[in-house]
Motif scaffolding. Structure first.
Motif, PDB file in Angstrom:
ATOM      1  N   PHE A   7       2.130  -3.387  -4.909  1.00 54.21           N
ATOM      2  CA  PHE A   7       0.696  -3.522  -5.188  1.00 54.21           C
ATOM      3  C   PHE A   7      -0.089  -2.831  -4.078  1.00 54.21           C
ATOM      4  CE2 PHE A   7      -3.248  -6.146  -5.783  1.00 54.21           C
ATOM      5  CZ  PHE A   7      -3.474  -5.783  -7.094  1.00 54.21           C
ATOM      6  N   VAL A   8      -0.734  -1.719  -4.430  1.00 50.98           N
ATOM      7  CA  VAL A   8      -1.459  -0.904  -3.458  1.00 50.98           C
ATOM      8  C   VAL A   8      -2.769  -0.416  -4.074  1.00 50.98           C
ATOM      9  CG1 VAL A   8       0.635  -0.098  -2.289  1.00 50.98           C
ATOM     10  CG2 VAL A   8      -0.305   1.234  -4.170  1.00 50.98           C
ATOM     11  N   THR A   9      -3.620   0.131  -3.219  1.00 49.36           N
ATOM     12  CA  THR A   9      -4.823   0.813  -3.697  1.00 49.36           C
ATOM     13  C   THR A   9      -4.455   2.270  -3.902  1.00 49.36           C
ATOM     14  OG1 THR A   9      -6.219  -0.692  -2.443  1.00 49.36           O
ATOM     15  CG2 THR A   9      -7.229   1.356  -3.183  1.00 49.36           C
ATOM     16  N   ALA A  10      -4.767   2.787  -5.083  1.00 49.27           N
ATOM     17  CA  ALA A  10      -4.432   4.175  -5.411  1.00 49.27           C
ATOM     18  C   ALA A  10      -5.187   5.125  -4.494  1.00 49.27           C
ATOM     19  CB  ALA A  10      -4.763   4.461  -6.867  1.00 49.27           C
ATOM     20  N   ASP A  11      -4.555   6.249  -4.176  1.00 45.69           N
ATOM     21  CA  ASP A  11      -5.181   7.255  -3.318  1.00 45.69           C
ATOM     22  C   ASP A  11      -6.494   7.741  -3.920  1.00 45.69           C
ATOM     23  OD1 ASP A  11      -3.066   7.141  -1.541  1.00 45.69           O
ATOM     24  OD2 ASP A  11      -1.970   8.784  -2.516  1.00 45.69           O
ATOM     25  N   LYS A  12      -7.506   7.840  -3.075  1.00 44.86           N
ATOM     26  CA  LYS A  12      -8.821   8.381  -3.441  1.00 44.86           C
ATOM     27  C   LYS A  12      -9.465   7.639  -4.605  1.00 44.86           C
ATOM     28  CE  LYS A  12      -7.305  12.935  -1.979  1.00 44.86           C
ATOM     29  NZ  LYS A  12      -7.000  14.287  -2.380  1.00 44.86           N
ATOM     30  N   THR A  13      -9.212   6.354  -4.707  1.00 41.48           N
ATOM     31  CA  THR A  13      -9.798   5.567  -5.788  1.00 41.48           C
ATOM     32  C   THR A  13      -9.954   4.114  -5.345  1.00 41.48           C
ATOM     33  OG1 THR A  13      -9.571   4.940  -8.108  1.00 41.48           O
ATOM     34  CG2 THR A  13      -7.553   5.118  -6.865  1.00 41.48           C
ATOM     35  N   TYR A  14     -10.583   3.324  -6.172  1.00 40.83           N
ATOM     36  CA  TYR A  14     -10.852   1.904  -5.954  1.00 40.83           C
ATOM     37  C   TYR A  14      -9.786   1.028  -6.595  1.00 40.83           C
ATOM     38  CZ  TYR A  14     -12.248   3.074 -10.590  1.00 40.83           C
ATOM     39  OH  TYR A  14     -12.239   3.581 -11.857  1.00 40.83           O
ATOM     40  N   LEU A  15      -8.933   1.627  -7.410  1.00 31.76           N
ATOM     41  CA  LEU A  15      -8.010   0.895  -8.266  1.00 31.76           C
ATOM     42  C   LEU A  15      -6.827   0.316  -7.484  1.00 31.76           C
ATOM     43  CD1 LEU A  15      -7.096   0.154 -11.171  1.00 31.76           C
ATOM     44  CD2 LEU A  15      -5.904   2.347 -11.207  1.00 31.76           C
ATOM     45  N   LYS A  16      -6.640  -1.010  -7.624  1.00 28.84           N
ATOM     46  CA  LYS A  16      -5.434  -1.641  -7.100  1.00 28.84           C
ATOM     47  C   LYS A  16      -4.447  -1.721  -8.261  1.00 28.84           C
ATOM     48  CE  LYS A  16      -7.287  -4.364  -3.341  1.00 28.84           C
ATOM     49  NZ  LYS A  16      -7.348  -5.685  -2.724  1.00 28.84           N
ATOM     50  N   TRP A  17      -3.244  -1.273  -8.011  1.00 26.04           N
ATOM     51  CA  TRP A  17      -2.262  -1.215  -9.089  1.00 26.04           C
ATOM     52  C   TRP A  17      -0.858  -1.337  -8.527  1.00 26.04           C
ATOM     53  CZ3 TRP A  17       0.753   3.352 -10.801  1.00 26.04           C
ATOM     54  CH2 TRP A  17       0.842   4.337  -9.814  1.00 26.04           C
ATOM     55  N   CYS A  18       0.116  -1.454  -9.411  1.00 27.86           N
ATOM     56  CA  CYS A  18       1.517  -1.523  -9.015  1.00 27.86           C
ATOM     57  C   CYS A  18       2.096  -0.113  -9.034  1.00 27.86           C
ATOM     58  CB  CYS A  18       2.304  -2.426  -9.969  1.00 27.86           C
ATOM     59  SG  CYS A  18       1.858  -4.163  -9.841  1.00 27.86           S
ATOM     60  N   LYS A  19       2.190   0.466  -7.859  1.00 27.71           N
ATOM     61  CA  LYS A  19       2.761   1.807  -7.735  1.00 27.71           C
ATOM     62  C   LYS A  19       4.269   1.689  -7.960  1.00 27.71           C
ATOM     63  CE  LYS A  19       3.066   5.738  -4.633  1.00 27.71           C
ATOM     64  NZ  LYS A  19       2.641   6.301  -3.360  1.00 27.71           N
ATOM     65  N   PRO A  20       4.809   2.424  -8.953  1.00 28.53           N
ATOM     66  CA  PRO A  20       6.237   2.308  -9.266  1.00 28.53           C
ATOM     67  C   PRO A  20       7.121   2.713  -8.082  1.00 28.53           C
ATOM     68  CG  PRO A  20       5.079   3.554 -10.958  1.00 28.53           C
ATOM     69  CD  PRO A  20       4.127   3.372  -9.830  1.00 28.53           C
ATOM     70  N   THR A  21       8.214   1.990  -7.923  1.00 27.23           N
ATOM     71  CA  THR A  21       9.181   2.336  -6.881  1.00 27.23           C
ATOM     72  C   THR A  21      10.227   3.270  -7.475  1.00 27.23           C
ATOM     73  OG1 THR A  21      10.398   0.310  -7.403  1.00 27.23           O
ATOM     74  CG2 THR A  21       8.901   0.237  -5.529  1.00 27.23           C
ATOM     75  N   ASN A  22      10.676   4.214  -6.681  1.00 28.51           N
ATOM     76  CA  ASN A  22      11.720   5.169  -7.091  1.00 28.51           C
ATOM     77  C   ASN A  22      11.402   5.834  -8.427  1.00 28.51           C
ATOM     78  OD1 ASN A  22      13.160   4.347  -4.792  1.00 28.51           O
ATOM     79  ND2 ASN A  22      14.131   2.683  -5.935  1.00 28.51           N
ATOM     80  N   ALA A  23      10.179   6.326  -8.586  1.00 28.95           N
ATOM     81  CA  ALA A  23       9.766   6.937  -9.844  1.00 28.95           C
ATOM     82  C   ALA A  23       9.477   8.424  -9.635  1.00 28.95           C
ATOM     83  CB  ALA A  23       8.517   6.248 -10.381  1.00 28.95           C
ATOM     84  N   THR A  24       9.591   9.177 -10.711  1.00 28.37           N
ATOM     85  CA  THR A  24       9.229  10.588 -10.650  1.00 28.37           C
ATOM     86  C   THR A  24       7.711  10.707 -10.585  1.00 28.37           C
ATOM     87  OG1 THR A  24       9.091  10.798 -13.045  1.00 28.37           O
ATOM     88  CG2 THR A  24      11.259  11.212 -12.038  1.00 28.37           C
TER      89      THR A  24
END
Length: 197
Positions: free
Chosen positions: A116-133
């Protein structure tokens, strides 16, 4: 406690119990504060099996609690229907606040593991996939963004409906009071205003 404080508390309890507008306004303010506290502490587990179960209490517990407290505070309400309607408003306000935030729905609808992180250059908190393309990650970010926007749109729609209903209630109440005043003193409406010279 001083007599003035006791009088103030008695007056507040009286107004809170007999006026649904006052009690709903107080509950709305309290729920807004609670939502702001949750916002600081909320962190999605980013685990497909747990996300919905984790988010569900955030929606349910404050909504049910506020509804029950509202029912208890409306002891002077003369009809059961009015009491039930008044006790439904705080949970609806709570749901609207949760949807306006957006991150709760994004978390609940996440069906991949991640962080769970804040997306780069945005306000959106989301679940950044692990080990993903990169493509998979970008597609999931777009999906999370769509969910965030949908959530805020639903929250705004709920607030708009509540505001419309509030305006209808105020107009109806004002007309009823004017009609009641006219019935109590019909001569008051018939007396012409005298111009002062």
């Amino acid at each position: 406690m001083m007599a003035a404080e006791k009088d103030l508390i008695t007056k507040l309890k009286s107004e809170f119990g007999k006026n649904p507008f006052v009690s709903n306004a107080v509950f709305a303010l309290l729920l807004t504060g609670v939502e702001r506290m949750f916002e600081v502490e909320f962190a999605c587990p980013c685990s497909p099996g747990w996300n919905r179960m984790f988010v569900f209490p955030f929606f349910l517990i404050p909504a049910v609690t506020s509804s029950l407290l509202m029912m208890l505070s409306q002891e002077n309400t003369n009809t059961i229907c009015k009491k039930v309607l008044c006790s439904c408003l705080p949970p609806i306000v709570w749901m609207a606040l949760m949807l306006l935030n957006g991150q709760y729905l994004v978390c609940a609808e996440t069906d991949w593991t991640g962080t769970f992180v804040t997306a780069d250059k945005t306000y959106l908190k989301w679940c950044k996939p692990t080990n993903a393309t990169t493509n998979f990650e970008e597609e999931r970010l777009r999906r999370s963004h769509r969910l965030y926007i949908w959530s805020q749109g639903a929250g705004n729609a709920m607030v708009t409906v509540l505001l419309f209903l509030l305006i209808v209630y105020i107009v109806h109440t004002t007309k009823s009071r004017c009609r009641q005043n006219d019935e109590e003193d019909p001569d008051a409406a018939a007396v012409p205003l005298q111009h002062q010279k």
